[in-house]
Structures are given as structure tokens and as C-alpha cells.
Design a protein around this motif. Structure first.
Motif, PDB file in Angstrom:
ATOM      1  N   TRP A  71       0.825  -1.214   0.000  1.00 57.25           N
ATOM      2  CA  TRP A  71       0.000   0.000   0.000  1.00 57.25           C
ATOM      3  C   TRP A  71       0.856   1.259   0.000  1.00 57.25           C
ATOM      4  O   TRP A  71       0.615   2.188  -0.766  1.00 57.25           O
ATOM      5  CB  TRP A  71      -0.965  -0.003   1.196  1.00 57.25           C
ATOM      6  N   ASN A  72       1.881   1.264   0.844  1.00 55.61           N
ATOM      7  CA  ASN A  72       2.762   2.442   0.899  1.00 55.61           C
ATOM      8  C   ASN A  72       3.872   2.390  -0.141  1.00 55.61           C
ATOM      9  O   ASN A  72       4.695   3.286  -0.225  1.00 55.61           O
ATOM     10  CB  ASN A  72       3.324   2.607   2.313  1.00 55.61           C
ATOM     11  N   MET A  73       3.879   1.342  -0.907  1.00 56.23           N
ATOM     12  CA  MET A  73       4.784   1.189  -2.045  1.00 56.23           C
ATOM     13  C   MET A  73       6.253   1.337  -1.636  1.00 56.23           C
ATOM     14  O   MET A  73       7.000   2.129  -2.216  1.00 56.23           O
ATOM     15  CB  MET A  73       4.412   2.178  -3.155  1.00 56.23           C
ATOM     16  N   ALA A  74       6.615   0.604  -0.612  1.00 57.26           N
ATOM     17  CA  ALA A  74       7.993   0.664  -0.128  1.00 57.26           C
ATOM     18  C   ALA A  74       8.567  -0.747  -0.079  1.00 57.26           C
ATOM     19  O   ALA A  74       7.869  -1.695   0.285  1.00 57.26           O
ATOM     20  CB  ALA A  74       8.027   1.272   1.267  1.00 57.26           C
ATOM     21  N   ILE A  75       9.810  -0.876  -0.462  1.00 64.43           N
ATOM     22  CA  ILE A  75      10.497  -2.167  -0.392  1.00 64.43           C
ATOM     23  C   ILE A  75      11.692  -2.013   0.533  1.00 64.43           C
ATOM     24  O   ILE A  75      12.542  -1.149   0.311  1.00 64.43           O
ATOM     25  CB  ILE A  75      10.947  -2.637  -1.796  1.00 64.43           C
ATOM     26  N   THR A  76      11.734  -2.819   1.593  1.00 66.30           N
ATOM     27  CA  THR A  76      12.815  -2.736   2.566  1.00 66.30           C
ATOM     28  C   THR A  76      13.593  -4.044   2.555  1.00 66.30           C
ATOM     29  O   THR A  76      13.018  -5.105   2.806  1.00 66.30           O
ATOM     30  CB  THR A  76      12.245  -2.525   3.989  1.00 66.30           C
ATOM     31  N   LYS A  77      14.864  -3.943   2.278  1.00 64.60           N
ATOM     32  CA  LYS A  77      15.689  -5.153   2.286  1.00 64.60           C
ATOM     33  C   LYS A  77      16.028  -5.494   3.734  1.00 64.60           C
ATOM     34  O   LYS A  77      16.544  -4.661   4.478  1.00 64.60           O
ATOM     35  CB  LYS A  77      16.956  -4.925   1.465  1.00 64.60           C
ATOM     36  N   LEU A  78      15.739  -6.699   4.160  1.00 65.71           N
ATOM     37  CA  LEU A  78      16.022  -7.094   5.540  1.00 65.71           C
ATOM     38  C   LEU A  78      17.464  -7.603   5.635  1.00 65.71           C
ATOM     39  O   LEU A  78      17.975  -8.190   4.687  1.00 65.71           O
ATOM     40  CB  LEU A  78      15.028  -8.155   5.986  1.00 65.71           C
ATOM     41  N   PRO A  79      18.101  -7.388   6.784  1.00 67.32           N
ATOM     42  CA  PRO A  79      19.540  -7.690   6.868  1.00 67.32           C
ATOM     43  C   PRO A  79      19.859  -9.194   6.889  1.00 67.32           C
ATOM     44  O   PRO A  79      20.909  -9.596   6.400  1.00 67.32           O
ATOM     45  CB  PRO A  79      19.967  -7.022   8.179  1.00 67.32           C
ATOM     46  N   ASP A  80      18.965 -10.014   7.452  1.00 67.30           N
ATOM     47  CA  ASP A  80      19.269 -11.443   7.628  1.00 67.30           C
ATOM     48  C   ASP A  80      19.367 -12.191   6.302  1.00 67.30           C
ATOM     49  O   ASP A  80      18.670 -11.882   5.351  1.00 67.30           O
ATOM     50  CB  ASP A  80      18.164 -12.106   8.456  1.00 67.30           C
TER      51      ASP A  80
END
Lengths: 529, 529
Positions: A483-492
Motif C-alpha cells: 500500500w505504501n509502495m515501499a520495499i525494505t531489504k532485511l539484513p538477515d
């Protein structure tokens, strides 16, 4: 993108017998213009076709009368090389005309027509993937020129690559204006005692201007990379013009004329009808006849479907290349979309799943969130979904019918999903269909998990065993806020263990904290060391 | 229910050429026994058929060799009156035998074969409604006699009126015992180096005892009002006997033999296969051929379907009378079951939706609540669901394969639902399909609303406008606890108002308090004053 030379040729066409381009790109349009008889009724009196040959290839296409004594034959070459042609006509001046042209390699932006690929998906003819992200603009070509231009501007900046659009004008609530052009020559217009307009038509004479205008708009869509899903018949007439109920002979003549004009347009798809079952004058066997007529007249076998109202058509019939379904229920939650798809062994496009808007009707008031989730539910299941917008805009240009500007919140999110899908290694399928409704896969290096409205605080890394990766593979995970159109790469980085029953976990059963928001997804991609 | 006279006739059959009953009930079995050649191979050398005539009606049926020099022809008369017959054979002693019998009215408990009615539902031939409530007993006829008798006792007291059962024995986990009878004459049995038994068969000779036993069990089911959904092929062999992969010629001979023996059994349904797609030796075109062979050999056109594993068959083909689907996903929540049904315009039986039990496999460990809810989800959507039980009972008689006793909690609840359905004025359909997933209707005087796992404290009286009642109709409401099998008549009477948008409310917007329990339903029936 007509060249000035072509315009000159068209301008000179009255004085020459055969006029045509010398060079045409593969999948572009080659057109012959011939001067012929104007007496009698050229629409019904004259037959015209041409046979195009290249080596052993031989393709016959129908010509058509374009008004003012001008006859045209159009051809979309699918192979490069020197094509020759010869006309066939019952008119001496049109018969046995010969000529040739060179089909050259396609230039940038020309990928050819869209075709079925991998049973459930699509590709352009040149092999480039095509993921349909359509919208609905039923009557956009029957609007004032200025509005049509606004619509094209809107589409240029919108995420859609397919438009569902009617040939015949639409008479329905929110769409009651008369168009500038009509498909037939009008012979009368009177008002009855109640003030209702009554039209009469010469059904043996098409109005070429109507079709020229339609063609210009299809070409306009092509220029901005949009496929035109052309709706040949629809029920939104209700006796106003009578175009939904012209009888079999007229309908078949219209199919003949339309296909002769449009088959050479590479971005054309045939949609036999919108809500075929709501056209009460056409029983099922008539649809079979009409569909066969369209397919027989189209030498290029454009994509062809038929769209239902509340009862499905026999979509398994061989003329249909894909399935075009109206049924919002199929994409309202997880795992439903594939149920219907799996029946047909053909690509499934849910071409009406209700619309984002604020109409009182229940088909016209999805929220942006619901429309967006419908797209995700469809895509995760290996199907495709079509957008429509039914807000009553200022100025009353309801987008779904007339076009104009988009004001909804879903188009941006649909564009965001389109980018995600286009970045995947290939089309998606449910990894473990009928059991895991949330996990799509492109191949064993790529998974997309969608949670929809569900809010989870934690997600333990897990993938289905079926279509899952082998042990000891490393995966990175991105958190997608759809919905907020965001992609966050997770560190693990996660490493797959051997399967436990039907799931594959991380070796250390590692998990991820999730934000307390709905509409999240995870993109899980193998890290190749 | 054979009469002593019939037994006497059978006993005397060696000394007479043609022996048969003089009177047969409509839809019962008429049988001719003929003495014929025993030399050579009567199974393959002798052709035998008979033509039965009554007035202008002419029906040809195939005969079969029953061993010991005895040939049989069976016929199920569908019309009362004096039937005549004449045999046709390539053997002189079997050819041109004539005779007649009288077909009398059916007696109590004989409703004829089950047929399709109202597109999506079933009726017996005499017009009585039949709502399938099936169970699964794949290998119950390949068990020791004592166990088979226990199974029959269980069925006598169970709510099921259809049994899915295999002709060929089943070799699978939890079902690995050798049956007493084999369909073919065994020519050898050896053990390989690993101790695995290897069988060899004379595939040109059936073992009539195998089929006589099967027939007895089908008749046993008929006596207790149960339809036999006969699975002609299945994949659960894996090279143990080889019956799943005998090649086209042998398969077609088997179909010929089986249909000659069983077509006259009024409670037989043909299930071409279980999990057809898991029989890797039989591609799709072979299934088409086999299905056509079955239908051609069955003059009565018994119900015919084909059951899938993970890929659907082309269930729209004209040979199939209804759709037999494996897919638990379709009945796991509301409104899904109708999605598939609506495609085919045929009755939909979800013949495998996973089973109630405690197996480690996910298809074998539904809870009783889940199995019961699956039935409700199916029935509310106008479809039918089949039960199976996979508890590992004491004594290892897993019901779904071997039969024995039922220990699950769902059968009683399924019986409760069956009574509710049979008390309805007619078969159910979703009142407002694709939109209201919970409300079924039989007609505008009868609605059944199911809440499933959802716990609601209050329900405002409301029905869908679509297929809803008119205004000013009075309705009584019963609260149904589908798990505790209790029906409570509520004191209030509700009166319908004019529709508000898509719903119809009580004139005073009256509502009902609901207990805080899952699995409730409401039966809403018009009160005619």
C-alpha cells in the motif's frame, strides 16, 4: 507514426490504382489503397481480398471499402523478406492488382502482437514477456476529442498496458452522450411522443469515419505501449441505437468489416462481447458462429476471448486463446483465483472484479485497498486482473466509461505491483496450489508471499516443500509494503533446511518481525554466492 | 432379494438352454443364462448380445461369459410391459435364442437409477430427489468376508447414500493385503530376490468369481439404499499387480466385460478413474477413448464422471454427466464451491476434499469440525461433498480404504445436514452467488444461512434482494447448531420490508441474539397464514 511520404501517398491515392508503402516493419501495417467503383453500394456489391506470399507462405486477407471510391487492403507481415501480393475482386478495376514490399526487422518499441505463452501467461511475438495490467474504458473513443486527448495523456502516465474498449457506443447510466461518429450511415432521427430520440440507419453502409477514428485511437494506444482489447458486441444499448440487436446477417457483415479493418493492427485483441449473456437477442449458438467468423477472418490469430455477465461462456472452445472472466468473488481473498484458471488450461484474466469508485452500485464502490488487494490475489495465483475506476469525477467523466483523469488510489499501487512482477525471473504460479494460498513462485530461486489484510507480528521463514528450494540454499528477504509502495531489504540471510512435512524452514528456524500493518508482502530471493 | 424360484432356476441352469425370470420390476435386473461352448477361450472367442424390444423401443445389450460354460445377458427394463428379446452370437448354440418377460411396476424402495435434474442436482428415475452424501471405501470389497459384513452394518447405520469404490484392488500405504479374488486368472506367483511378490496373469481370461463377489456387494449396497460409484481405473497399484497398466487392448476388453456385467445394476455410477492424472501410462486421449467405450456399452446412460488428482480433466465433454472433483480448497471456506460448479453447468460433487482422520499426510487429518464445515460450505453453494475417514483404527481397518467401523465425529453431523437438506422444498443454490457466500435458497419461501467458524453475537434479519422474498412476507427462523445437532425454533416472526440496496430486512429491523458458538446456521422459512 505515419511518415510524411505516406500522407502524400494517401493524398495522391485518387489518381493512382495501387498505392502502398515500399518498406514495412515486421508486425507493422502494410496498406494498399485502390480506387474502385462508387456506384451502387460498394460495401455490399464489391468483394475484395488479397493473397500475400513470401516463399511458401501464403496469407489471404480481406479488403474493405473505405468510402469516397477508395478500397483498402491491410496486412501485418509476420516474417521479414520480400512479400508479393495479388488482389482478388469481383470488380475488374480492383482485381488482379499485384505488387510487393519489403518487410524489415522491427524497430524499438515494436515487439509484435501479444500471444499465449507457458499455458497460463503471455509474451509478445518477439519473446518479451507481457503481463497484462489492464483498465476499463468502455466508451472512451465516443467522447469529444478534447476528452479523448486527456484520456490518452492519463494513460501515458498510468500503469496500464491493456484497455478494454467497445466498438459500438455505450448507452448506460453515466454514459448517455451521443458520439460524434456512428458505425452506420444515419438515415433518420426523430423524437417520439416522450421526447426519446429514434434513430434509423442504413445497415448496409458503414460510416468509414467512425472506423477511421477508432483506428486512430487504437494506433494512439499502440504508440504508448497499450493493447486494445476490442469489445465487438455489448449489451449497453437498450434500444437506443439498436446496435446490440441488428440480426445475424448484419452482425456477420459488421464482423467481416471490422476484422478486415483491424486484423492488421498488432495491438488488437478480440473480445467477442462484454457481458455476452446480457444481450438477450443473441443465444449461445450465435456466439459460437460469431466467434468462428472472427477467428476465420483474422489470419494472424489475435488473442480472442468472450466476457461474461453472470453466467460463464464455454471458454474451453478452441477459438478462445484465454479466459476473460467477470467475477469479483474470485479475487476477494486468497487462493480462489486459481480455482477457475486451472479448469481451462489457458491464461485467466479477471477482466471485471468490480471497480474502485463511489457509485451506489456494489460493483462500483471498491476502495483503493480492495482493488489493489484484488490485483495481488490474482497475481499471486498466476492470473491477471483488470482495473476500472468509477468515481463520479468533477465534470462527470467517469473513467471506466468515458475516460478522463484517474483520481483513485489503486493505479499507483497497481503500477508498483507491475514493476515487481516485471522484475521477477518469470511469470508467477502458486507454489503449492490448493494448499498454500499465499506463496507464489517464479522458479526455485524466487518466492513472493502476500498477507493481504492479515496483520502478523512475526513471520517464521518458511516456504512450501512443493516447488520449494533445496536444502542449503541461501535467501534474502525484502519486506514489501504494497500500500505504501515501499520495499525494505532485511539484513538477515536465511538458509534452507530439509523439508519438515510440507514446509521448508530456515536451518535455525529464524523469523522476521513484521510491522503491524496490513497489505504486506515478502519477496524471497536466492542469494547466489 | 432373489426369490426361491430364481435360485431353483439358477440351480437347474445346466440342463436348460435359456433360463430367466418371467417378471421383473422396472429398473430391476433381468438375466438370461445360456449354456455355451467351454472349449478355446470363451472370453475372447465368443461374441454375445441381445436385442430387447417393447413396442418401438429396441435396446441392444452385451452378454458375457460367466465361467463353467455359462453365458449371461443382463437387462434393466426402463419401461413396464411385455419385453421380447433375441440373442445374437457367433456361436450357434447361443445365437437367435428368443424369449420374453413382463416388466412390472417398481415396488417399495425401488426408485430407479439416479439421474441429473435441474442442471446442478439429481433425482431418481421415479422423480424422487436424491442428494448425494457419499463416503469413500476404495478397497472395501477386497477385504475378508467378515470385515466386509461389518462395513455393510456400518453403512446401514451411517448417513451415506453413495460409496466410492474401486473395481481393482488397491495397493497403497494402510492397504497392502492381498484380496481373496483377482479380476484375472492368475498364472504364476513368484518372489524376486528382495522378497517382493511377482504375479503373472492370463489377461485374456477374467475370473468370474471376482466379479460375482463385486456384484454381490453392489447389490448389498442397493438393498440399503446406497449408490455404488464404481471406480473403473485407479493408480494405486505401482507395479504390484499391474492392473493400472495393462495396455489399451486389455483395458478395452475389461471395460467391455465390466459394462456387460454391471450396466443392468441400477445403483451403479461410472467413475472412469480415481486421480486419473496419477496413472502415468494413460494420457488424456486414452481417457477419452475409454470414456466413450463405457458410455457406448451402457444403454442406460448411468451417471458418468472422471476424478482428478492435481490436474482437472475436461469435464465439459459430453460423456460426463456430472463433475467429480478432488480439491479441498473449494470447500474450505465460503463461496468457493460454486466457482467451479458454475463453469460446467453440471452437478458438482467434491468427491475428495481431504478426510477426517489422524494420518500424518495433510489429506488425511481433517478434524470432524473441518469435515463437517466442508459439507456445509459445499451444500450452501449448491454442490455436494463426499466424506472419507482416515483414522488408524484398532485392528488397522482404516475406513476410507478397507471399511470397518466409523469412529469419526463428522458422520453424525453429515447425517444431520442430510436430513435438513431432504426436508427443504428442493435443492439449494446460493441466493446471490459471487456476492453473498452464506445464504442458500430453495425457493423464495426457504433460506438457509451458514456462519461456519464465525462467531456472531447478533444477526439482523436480512436476506439478499436477489432471489429474495417479496415485501410483507412473514418468516420464522430456526437456529441450527450444526455441531451439536440441535434445532431451536425462535419465537419471533419477521416481516420483510422492501429491499434496501441489495438486502431485504425485517420491517422493524428486528434482530436475533446468537449464542457465542461457531458452526451455527439459520433456517428461515416463510410462515403462510
Amino acid at each position: 507514426m505515419k511518415s510524411p511520404i505516406l500522407f502524400l501517398l494517401l493524398f495522391l491515392s485518387i489518381q493512382f490504382c495501387v498505392l502502398a508503402q515500399e518498406q514495412v516493419q515486421r508486425w507493422d501495417r502494410f496498406e494498399i489503397t485502390l480506387a474502385g467503383p462508387q456506384n451502387g453500394n460498394p460495401f455490399t456489391d464489391i468483394t475484395l481480398a488479397a493473397e500475400f506470399t513470401l516463399g511458401t507462405e501464403k496469407i489471404r486477407v480481406n479488403g474493405f471499402y473505405d468510402g469516397g471510391g477508395s478500397f483498402k487492403i491491410r496486412f501485418m507481415p509476420q516474417k521479414t523478406g520480400q512479400w508479393k501480393y495479388k488482389t482478388i475482386s469481383n470488380s475488374k478495376v480492383l482485381n488482379a492488382k499485384t505488387g510487393s514490399f519489403t518487410c524489415i526487422e522491427p524497430q524499438e518499441g515494436n515487439h509484435g502482437p501479444v500471444q499465449v505463452a507457458d499455458t497460463y501467461h503471455f509474451k509478445y511475438a518477439d519473446g518479451k514477456r507481457y503481463y497484462p495490467f489492464g483498465t476499463t474504458l468502455y466508451a472512451w473513443t465516443h467522447q469529444p476529442q478534447q476528452l479523448e486527448e486527456i484520456t490518452l495523456k492519463t494513460l501515458e502516465n498510468a500503469p496500464f498496458n491493456k484497455v478494454r474498449m467497445c466498438v459500438f457506443p455505450k448507452y448506460y447510466s453515466n454514459v448517455e452522450n451521443e458520439p460524434e461518429f456512428y458505425p452506420y450511415v444515419k438515415t433518420g432521427e426523430t423524437k417520439d411522443s416522450k421526447g426519446k430520440t429514434k434513430f434509423t440507419w442504413d445497415l448496409s453502409r458503414f460510416d468509414p469515419d467512425f472506423f477511421k477514428h477508432l483506428e486512430k485511437r487504437i494506433d494512439d494506444l499502440k504508440t504508448i505501449g497499450i493493447e486494445a482489447d476490442i469489445i465487438i458486441f455489448h449489451p449497453y444499448d437498450k434500444g437506443h441505437w439498436g446496435f446490440d440487436s441488428l440480426g445475424k446477417e448484419n452482425d456477420l457483415r459488421y464482423i467481416q468489416y471490422l476484422t478486415a479493418r483491424l486484423s492488421s493492427f498488432r495491438n488488437v485483441w478480440w473480445s467477442m462481447a462484454n457481458e455476452f449473456d446480457y444481450i438477450k437477442t443473441k443465444p449461445r449458438d450465435v456466439w459460437d458462429t460469431y466467434t468462428k467468423a472472427v477467428v476465420a477472418a483474422d489470419p494472424y490469430k489475435h488473442l480472442c476471448s468472450i466476457h461474461n455477465g453472470s453466467v460463464y461462456y464455454d471458454n474451453w472452445k478452441p477459438e478462445f486463446t484465454h479466459v476473460s472472466i467477470q467475477n469479483g468473488s474470485t479475487v476477494e481473498d486468497f487462493g480462489r483465483a486459481t480455482l477457475l484458471r486451472d479448469v481451462f488450461f489457458r491464461p485467466m484474466i479477471y477482466d471485471e472484479v468490480c471497480y474502485e469508485g463511489d457509485l451506489p452500485q456494489r460493483w462500483g464502490h471498491l476502495s483503493g485497498e480492495e482493488m489493489t488487494a484484488a490485483f495481488w490475489h490474482g497475481v499471486i495465483a498466476g492470473t491477471y486482473v483488470t482495473h476500472g475506476e468509477t468515481y463520479k469525477n468533477a465534470g462527470d467523466t467517469i473513467f471506466w466509461a468515458k475516460g478522463g483523469r484517474l483520481i483513485g488510489s489503486s493505479p499507483a499501487r497497481i503500477g508498483f505491483l507491475r514493476k515487481i512482477l516485471e522484475a521477477a525471473p518469470g511469470p508467477l504460479e502458486l507454489a503449492d496450489p490448493w494448499k498454500d494460498h499465499q506463496t507464489a513462485t517464479a522458479d526455485s530461486s524466487y518466492y513472493l508471499v502476500y498477507f493481504g489484510k492479515e496483520i502478523k507480528s512475526e513471520w517464521t521463514f518458511n516456504l512450501p516443500k512443493k516447488a520449494g528450494p533445496r536444502a542449503n540454499r541461501k535467501f534474502a528477504v525484502e519486506l514489501i509494503d504494497t500500500w505504501n509502495m515501499a520495499i525494505t531489504k532485511l539484513p538477515d540471510i536465511f538458509e534452507t533446511a530439509e523439508p519438515t512435512d510440507y514446509r521448508i524452514f530456515d536451518k535455525n528456524h529464524k523469523s522476521i518481525r513484521l510491522p503491524a500493518r496490513p497489505y504486506l508482502a515478502l519477496r524471497i530471493v536466492e542469494v547466489k554466492m
